[in-house]
Design an enzyme around this catalytic site. Structure first.
Site, PDB file in Angstrom:
ATOM      1  N   GLU A   1       2.004  -5.619  11.135  1.00  0.00           N
ATOM      2  CA  GLU A   1       2.006  -4.341  11.364  1.00  0.00           C
ATOM      3  C   GLU A   1       2.776  -3.822  12.008  1.00  0.00           C
ATOM      4  O   GLU A   1       2.646  -4.238  12.847  1.00  0.00           O
ATOM      5  CB  GLU A   1       0.193  -4.305  11.720  1.00  0.00           C
TER       6      GLU A   1
ATOM      7  N   HIS B   1       0.654  -1.540  -0.061  1.00  0.00           N
ATOM      8  CA  HIS B   1       0.016   0.247   0.183  1.00  0.00           C
ATOM      9  C   HIS B   1       0.628   1.535   0.266  1.00  0.00           C
ATOM     10  O   HIS B   1       1.700   1.769   0.733  1.00  0.00           O
ATOM     11  CB  HIS B   1      -0.628  -0.076   1.553  1.00  0.00           C
TER      12      HIS B   1
END
Length: 694
Positions: free
Chosen positions: A524, A354
């Site tokens: 993450e 992303h």
């Protein structure tokens, strides 16, 4: 079939979209002076905020209308990537004065960073408010990009919301030290049920939180333009950067159908104060790495510099192009780059899926620099990794997204899938941002349930992999850290099954496990997807040990080579099955294989087309070294006969004897079957005859 409903290669790696660079609105040159509140210093901090403010009610020629209005300051930004060079370029073209031009390095040094509301560097105790509706909308929730829970009225809602709808409400931040405040970034409330945002606001500053001074533009109080929707961040720059300790955001108007709600980040530079006995320099990194955000061109330049510094162990190659034609560059680190060595496992890190999640990209670039430098120093840990592992680093899977594109990137998807299938990867991790947790497959739930624990056959080993990274990450392992948004992953030791968090059809984790031999997790890395450049050294230190120790896990379990008994050549595509593990892997082109396993004793069966199966027991120890389990397979007589006839050769006598014996066994077996069938028919006729007579 494992998870067949979830595997849709056509929609693999969803959401490869990003946010663009800052959009600036009518930005004339700002005043570069700054104000002090009851404070004197001999050193004047300087800024590089070359953008100006938008002054409401001012004509293009600079004249002021008869009716005076408060000055309104605004810059719309996306994801905190505050590109301060765009408007200055236009100004430089007109001025043509070299003295007015600054290098990018100078600008990055002068850029005042975020105080740390989003990254959690600002503690909850440093944030106060005039009032709040309830605990879930308290001042501690007024952090930029914080996400709300699913339920309305959740304890973790998506903003600070004042109890009263008047102009006396405020959100206050204590910087703890004297700080040169330069701006405020504002967002509305994150909620699927409510629309709330602040449209205009004032900024107040203080040294003691008792006496407050409103930010001024000349003789008038500056009025800053806020948001027009809940999610788009808007930057308001102070007309005069001001030194103080406390800062307040004082909403003046808000969405007509909503209430006073906001999320914020504060920009400011720490001011050196000799009288501050608690003043300490922030910890960084001792590693001499290029800590800054790299665009596509700068990324290529850095990767080239690493290969020039360590040409014997590095190689840069491409796996395809993006939608916009940008090459997808991979850095290979190995003692024999460019070649798969039999018995040496293949590892990969993938970042930048992303475009607005920039931290993973920078960590991968840091990692390649670090490994090059430490290898040259003789660091034995790095030398062992380089000589025993073939490492592949893809820093930007979605370069279009980073550069500001708004397209789905099917070419990137196809290129990465081909890459994953062409190289026999054993272990991988893809790096993301926006949370602090490590997830493992399956990511897609059964029957498309929104949330459901969906383990693989190797659930125990995946939990080990996730724990290895999470337990060595300095932030995840900190028991005193606060949650990023609304989920407390510390309850799960900072690891979670992907499906138990939220279902993700067609993820890289699931694709790797189901369609290749590779085990993969998602990391993450940080609450802040796009940390300020000043925070990159700290983020590197937070993740350095995790990145290294996770790579070392590729050497757990068993490995070996499956060979032909006669030719001694490796057998490709042989199936390796571990008893009680409903997940098989296949051997690579040279016959070598790797099977990740936890410590224990395993019954392993190997077979291939045209060969008799072979079984042996393999014991996996506690040490991070693989157990060698080689297999020798014998071809079936029929397979040997096919190969000899295909070559027009003569059938050896031993093969003739084996084929004859095989035919005799088949004949005996078929004769027995015929005799049993005939005997059954005879018995049925006899019983039928007796019944008729009776």
């Amino acid at each position: 079939m494992e998870k067949s409903l979830c595997m849709l290669p056509a929609v693999l790696f969803l959401g490869l979209l990003t946010h663009g660079a800052a959009a600036l609105i009518n930005t004339p040159a700002p005043t570069k002076s700054y104000a002090l509140i009851n404070y004197t210093t001999t050193t004047r901090p300087t800024l590089n905020w070359t953008e100006a403010v938008t002054v409401k009610g001012e004509s293009r020629d600079g004249t002021t209308p008869a009716t005076a209005e408060p000055d309104i300051f605004t810059i719309t930004v996306r994801d905190k990537q505050l590109d301060t060079t765009d408007t200055s370029k236009e100004r430089n073209k007109k001025e043509k004065d070299p003295r007015d031009r600054k290098t990018e390095d100078d600008k990055s040094k002068l850029d005042c960073p975020p105080l740390g509301l989003e990254s959690l560097r600002v503690d909850d105790s440093q944030i106060q408010a005039s009032s709040y509706q309830r605990s879930g909308l308290g001042p501690h929730r007024g952090r930029l990009n914080i996400q709300s829970g699913i339920e309305d009225g959740d304890l973790y809602d998506g903003a600070w919301c004042a109890e009263y709808k008047d102009r006396h409400q405020w959100l206050e931040v204590d910087a703890l030290h004297l700080t040169l405040f330069t701006g405020v970034i504002l967002q509305g409330r994150n909620s699927i049920w409510s629309w709330d945002w602040v449209e205009t606001y004032k900024v107040q500053l203080s040294n003691d939180s008792v006496t407050w001074h409103t930010s001024m533009n000349g003789t008038r109080e500056a009025l800053f333009e806020g948001n027009q929707n809940p999610e788009t961040p808007v930057l308001g720059l102070l007309p005069v950067p001001t030194v103080a300790r406390f800062i307040r955001i004082n909403p003046q108007t808000w969405y007509s159908n909503g209430t006073v709600c906001l999320r914020a980040e504060i920009l400011g530079c720490r001011v050196h104060d000799p009288s501050d006995i608690f003043s300490e320099h922030e910890s960084g990194s001792k590693d001499a790495l290029d800590f800054r955000h790299h665009n596509y061109k700068e990324m290529r330049k850095l990767m080239k510099s690493v290969t020039e510094e360590c040409p014997d162990i590095t190689r840069v190659y491409t796996i395809g192009r993006s939608y916009m034609g940008l090459k997808l560059y991979v850095m290979e680190i190995s003692d024999n780059p460019g070649k798969h060595e039999i018995g040496e496992p293949e590892f990969r890190y993938v970042a930048g899926m992303h475009g607005n999640e920039a931290l993973g990209r920078e960590l991968v670039l840091n990692l390649m620099q670090y490994m090059c430098k430490e290898y040259k120093k003789g660091n034995q840990r790095i030398v062992r990794l380089v000589t025993e592992t073939r490492i592949h680093l893809l820093p930007s899977m979605n370069p279009d997204g980073y550069e500001g594109a708004y397209v789905k990137v099917a070419p990137e998807t196809r290129a990465v899938i081909s890459w994953m299938q062409d190289i026999p990867f054993v272990l991988s991790a893809n790096l993301h941002g926006g949370e602090l947790v490590v997830t493992y497959p399956f990511d897609c739930t059964r029957d498309w349930a929104p949330q459901e624990d969906t383990p693989t056959a190797d659930n125990a080993f995946f939990r080990w992999l996730a724990s290895v990274y999470a337990s060595t990450n300095l932030v995840m392992a900190n028991p005193d850290r606060r949650i990023c948004h609304y989920e407390d992953f510390q309850l799960h030791n900072n690891i979670i099954n992907g499906g138990a968090w939220h279902t993700v059809p067609g993820s890289m984790n699931d694709f790797s496990y189901l369609h290749t031999n590779c085990f993969e997790v998602t990391v993450e890395l940080s609450c802040d997807k796009f940390p300020h450049v000043s925070e990159l050294p700290i983020e590197w230190e937070n993740n350095k040990e995790s990145l290294l120790v996770y790579m070392e896990q590729v050497h757990r379990g068993i490995k070996g080579v499956v060979r032909d008994k006669l030719t001694k050549k490796g057998i490709a595509d042989a199936i390796i099955k571990v008893e009680d593990h409903d997940h098989d892997i296949r051997s690579a082109t040279d016959g070598d294989y790797w099977r990740l396993l936890n410590p224990g004793e395993y019954k392993v069966i190997v077979w291939a087309v045209g060969y008799f199966p072979s079984m042996r027991r393999c014991n996996v120890g506690m040490e991070p070294n693989p157990t060698i389990c080689d297999f020798i397979l014998t071809k079936t007589p029929i397979q040997r006969l096919k190969e000899i006839r295909a070559k027009g050769g003569k059938i050896p006598q031993d093969l003739q004897l084996r084929l004859r014996a095989l035919r005799l066994r088949k004949l005996r077996a078929s004769t027995k079957a015929i005799n049993r069938r005939r005997e059954g028919q005879r018995m049925r006729r006899a019983r039928s005859s007796q019944a008729w007579k009776a």
